[in-house]
Write a protein that holds these residues in place. Structure first.
Motif, PDB file in Angstrom:
ATOM      1  N   UNK A 147      50.711  23.382  -2.472  1.00 16.96           N
ATOM      2  CA  UNK A 147      50.182  24.695  -2.115  1.00 16.96           C
ATOM      3  C   UNK A 147      49.456  25.313  -3.300  1.00 16.96           C
ATOM      4  N   UNK A 148      48.489  26.187  -2.987  1.00 17.07           N
ATOM      5  CA  UNK A 148      47.785  26.965  -4.008  1.00 17.07           C
ATOM      6  C   UNK A 148      47.809  28.423  -3.574  1.00 17.07           C
ATOM      7  N   UNK A 149      48.181  29.307  -4.509  1.00 13.39           N
ATOM      8  CA  UNK A 149      48.294  30.737  -4.224  1.00 13.39           C
ATOM      9  C   UNK A 149      47.160  31.480  -4.920  1.00 13.39           C
ATOM     10  N   UNK A 150      46.466  32.341  -4.158  1.00 14.42           N
ATOM     11  CA  UNK A 150      45.332  33.110  -4.672  1.00 14.42           C
ATOM     12  C   UNK A 150      45.551  34.604  -4.446  1.00 14.42           C
ATOM     13  N   UNK A 151      44.933  35.445  -5.277  1.00 16.17           N
ATOM     14  CA  UNK A 151      44.884  36.868  -4.929  1.00 16.17           C
ATOM     15  C   UNK A 151      43.979  37.050  -3.722  1.00 16.17           C
ATOM     16  N   UNK A 152      44.316  37.994  -2.877  1.00 14.07           N
ATOM     17  CA  UNK A 152      43.503  38.250  -1.684  1.00 14.07           C
ATOM     18  C   UNK A 152      43.000  39.690  -1.735  1.00 14.07           C
ATOM     19  N   UNK A 153      43.238  40.462  -0.686  1.00 14.37           N
ATOM     20  CA  UNK A 153      42.749  41.832  -0.676  1.00 14.37           C
ATOM     21  C   UNK A 153      41.316  41.896  -0.198  1.00 14.37           C
ATOM     22  N   UNK A 154      40.636  43.001  -0.565  1.00 13.49           N
ATOM     23  CA  UNK A 154      39.284  43.231  -0.066  1.00 13.49           C
ATOM     24  C   UNK A 154      38.292  42.191  -0.526  1.00 13.49           C
ATOM     25  N   UNK A 155      38.243  41.932  -1.834  1.00 11.54           N
ATOM     26  CA  UNK A 155      37.297  40.962  -2.369  1.00 11.54           C
ATOM     27  C   UNK A 155      37.932  39.577  -2.346  1.00 11.54           C
ATOM     28  N   UNK A 156      37.898  38.948  -1.185  1.00 11.22           N
ATOM     29  CA  UNK A 156      38.600  37.670  -1.003  1.00 11.22           C
ATOM     30  C   UNK A 156      37.655  36.480  -1.174  1.00 11.22           C
ATOM     31  N   UNK A 157      36.564  36.656  -1.921  1.00  9.09           N
ATOM     32  CA  UNK A 157      35.620  35.561  -2.133  1.00  9.09           C
ATOM     33  C   UNK A 157      36.240  34.381  -2.855  1.00  9.09           C
ATOM     34  N   UNK A 176      47.373  29.947   0.336  1.00 13.83           N
ATOM     35  CA  UNK A 176      48.082  31.207   0.567  1.00 13.83           C
ATOM     36  C   UNK A 176      47.390  32.329  -0.187  1.00 13.83           C
ATOM     37  N   UNK A 177      47.150  33.436   0.495  1.00 21.64           N
ATOM     38  CA  UNK A 177      46.572  34.628  -0.129  1.00 21.64           C
ATOM     39  C   UNK A 177      47.630  35.709  -0.255  1.00 21.64           C
ATOM     40  N   UNK A 178      47.546  36.491  -1.315  1.00 19.07           N
ATOM     41  CA  UNK A 178      48.519  37.561  -1.551  1.00 19.07           C
ATOM     42  C   UNK A 178      47.779  38.868  -1.794  1.00 19.07           C
ATOM     43  N   UNK A 179      48.171  39.906  -1.072  1.00 15.01           N
ATOM     44  CA  UNK A 179      47.580  41.230  -1.276  1.00 15.01           C
ATOM     45  C   UNK A 179      48.674  42.287  -1.355  1.00 15.01           C
ATOM     46  N   UNK A 180      48.295  43.500  -1.637  1.00 16.59           N
ATOM     47  CA  UNK A 180      49.255  44.581  -1.812  1.00 16.59           C
ATOM     48  C   UNK A 180      49.646  45.193  -0.470  1.00 16.59           C
ATOM     49  N   UNK A 181      50.928  45.550  -0.337  1.00 19.56           N
ATOM     50  CA  UNK A 181      51.372  46.285   0.848  1.00 19.56           C
ATOM     51  C   UNK A 181      50.675  47.638   0.948  1.00 19.56           C
ATOM     52  N   UNK A 182      50.287  48.192  -0.197  1.00 22.45           N
ATOM     53  CA  UNK A 182      49.607  49.493  -0.194  1.00 22.45           C
ATOM     54  C   UNK A 182      48.190  49.397   0.373  1.00 22.45           C
ATOM     55  N   UNK A 183      47.574  48.220   0.238  1.00 15.38           N
ATOM     56  CA  UNK A 183      46.195  48.025   0.694  1.00 15.38           C
ATOM     57  C   UNK A 183      46.075  46.676   1.411  1.00 15.38           C
ATOM     58  N   UNK A 184      46.665  46.522   2.584  1.00 17.05           N
ATOM     59  CA  UNK A 184      46.602  45.229   3.290  1.00 17.05           C
ATOM     60  C   UNK A 184      45.252  45.036   3.979  1.00 17.05           C
ATOM     61  N   UNK A 185      44.189  45.096   3.171  1.00 18.90           N
ATOM     62  CA  UNK A 185      42.829  45.088   3.707  1.00 18.90           C
ATOM     63  C   UNK A 185      42.517  43.803   4.458  1.00 18.90           C
ATOM     64  N   UNK A 186      42.898  42.679   3.872  1.00 24.06           N
ATOM     65  CA  UNK A 186      42.554  41.393   4.473  1.00 24.06           C
ATOM     66  C   UNK A 186      43.300  41.180   5.783  1.00 24.06           C
ATOM     67  N   UNK A 187      44.590  41.467   5.803  1.00 25.10           N
ATOM     68  CA  UNK A 187      45.368  41.289   7.029  1.00 25.10           C
ATOM     69  C   UNK A 187      44.818  42.164   8.150  1.00 25.10           C
TER      70      UNK A 187
END
Length: 383
Positions: A147-157, A176-187
């Motif tokens: 597996x590879x884990x990346x930051x996600x969020x708004x700028x998911x390029x 796998x992408x990971x973003x903040x619960x405060x800003x679940x923009x991607x989800x």
């Protein structure tokens, strides 16, 4: 690099340390490919950007290195450190307007009047290809990845571009992408089927680029098609992740850089136990005053800095006895204050407030029990 954190989280962890790029960010990969792909006449005329983001910093540096004239428009509210850094990279920096929107409007006008190319972070094929080289290198450098884990969020390029490369090379690698619960923009964008337009999540001072708007349909389509899982983590988990990386890897990173590891800190990926996992640490551009706050808060969250208050009789030796207990329990005193004037208990007493450092949660509990045994009315400040 193989991480010393592997044993702690029960898996083989490999860290892709993109914060070691010259400008401290993975954005350099996309920017360099974008700039070298410009026509020669446009390279001669120059480019212009309008923000203090990692993207703009990367444009400032690589355009200067390629001898492309580069102008950066920053609002007057931009931190002096960012302005200084951008100038040192070689860009012509112009302060204009009180908001980012003012700077962007001014930059577009200058571009139109002078023939500069106005650049902003988007999800063009060229930019995503440059970012996707992270996926290529991870695949080449770490064999038999699960597996590879990346930051996600708004700028998911970065997530989208790297997923395209990794899934092409090995469809069985979990992305796998990971973003903040405060800003679940991607989800939210994946659920809606289009990039969301929620201005409330933009430009969060702690999360930076990750909290921005979901900026393109190309990234969103690639993410929906190729990414296996997107999880969200709390701010507290990100802070502890920053602390772990600083202590175990000597890596000073920001929230965007630490958010991938935060998914393991939060226990959000139990299926990866015993697996070979790569985490992309993509950014290390945290301002010093904010770094200081983050580490102080993380130590408190990790139960390694605690504070308590108790009332002693104002007699010689009573404070010394308290310090003897702290020394016996091997707690390091960070701060101690005595209050006599505004004490609400009986006369001739002193209220003592101590901030101490401990090894871990167990050590903190032992200290608390020892103090309560001697001072039953001791009050602990909850974190």
């Amino acid at each position: 690099q193989y991480s010393r954190l592997s044993k702690q989280y029960g898996m083989d962890i490999y860290l892709k340390k993109e914060f070691l790029q010259y400008t401290g960010s993975v954005k350099e990969r996309g920017v360099l490919y974008l700039l070298t792909s410009l026509p020669q006449d446009q390279q001669r005329k120059g480019v212009i950007v309008a923000s203090d983001s990692n993207f703009s910093m990367a444009v400032a540096y690589h355009a200067s290195e390629l001898r492309i004239p580069v102008f950066v428009i920053m609002s007057t509210s931009t931190s002096p450190a960012r302005v200084k850094m951008c100038r040192e990279y070689g860009a012509m920096v112009i302060s204009y307007g009180t908001t980012a929107k003012d700077s962007q409007t001014h930059a577009r006008r200058l571009a139109q009047e002078n023939g500069y190319l106005y650049l902003e972070e988007e999800d063009s094929a060229v930019y995503l290809s440059g970012l996707g080289t992270v996926g290529l290198e991870v695949y080449e450098q770490v064999p038999k990845l699960d597996a590879v884990i990346f930051p996600a969020g708004g700028h998911c390029g970065l997530l989208a571009g790297s997923a395209a490369a990794l899934k092409h090379l090995n469809p069985h690698i979990s992305i796998i992408g990971v973003e903040s619960e405060s800003f679940p923009v991607l989800q939210q964008s994946l659920k809606a089927g289009h990039p969301i337009e929620d201005q409330a999540c933009s430009n969060h001072h702690f999360y930076g680029d990750v909290s921005g708007l979901c900026f393109g349909s190309n990234s969103l389509q690639l993410t929906g098609k190729l990414v296996d899982k997107v999880v969200a983590v709390r701010d507290e988990d990100v802070l502890i992740s920053m602390l772990r990386l600083l202590e175990y890897e000597r890596a000073t990173v920001d929230a965007e850089g630490a958010i991938g590891l935060a998914a393991l800190v939060a226990g959000k990926l139990p299926e990866l136990k015993g697996k070979r996992v790569a985490i992309v640490i993509c950014s290390g551009n945290l301002e010093l005053h904010l770094l200081q706050q983050c580490i102080a808060r993380a130590l408190t969250l990790d139960n390694r800095v605690c504070r308590f208050s108790l009332v002693l009789s104002d007699c010689p030796g009573d404070v010394s006895k308290l310090l003897e207990i702290l020394a016996r329990e091997e707690a390091r005193v960070l701060d101690i204050k005595q209050e006599r004037t505004f004490v609400t208990s009986e006369l001739f007493t002193v209220e003592v407030t101590c901030t101490v450092e401990t090894r871990d949660k167990i050590h903190t509990s032992q200290l608390r029990n020892a103090l309560l045994e001697r001072y039953p009315t001791a009050a602990w400040t909850e974190r």
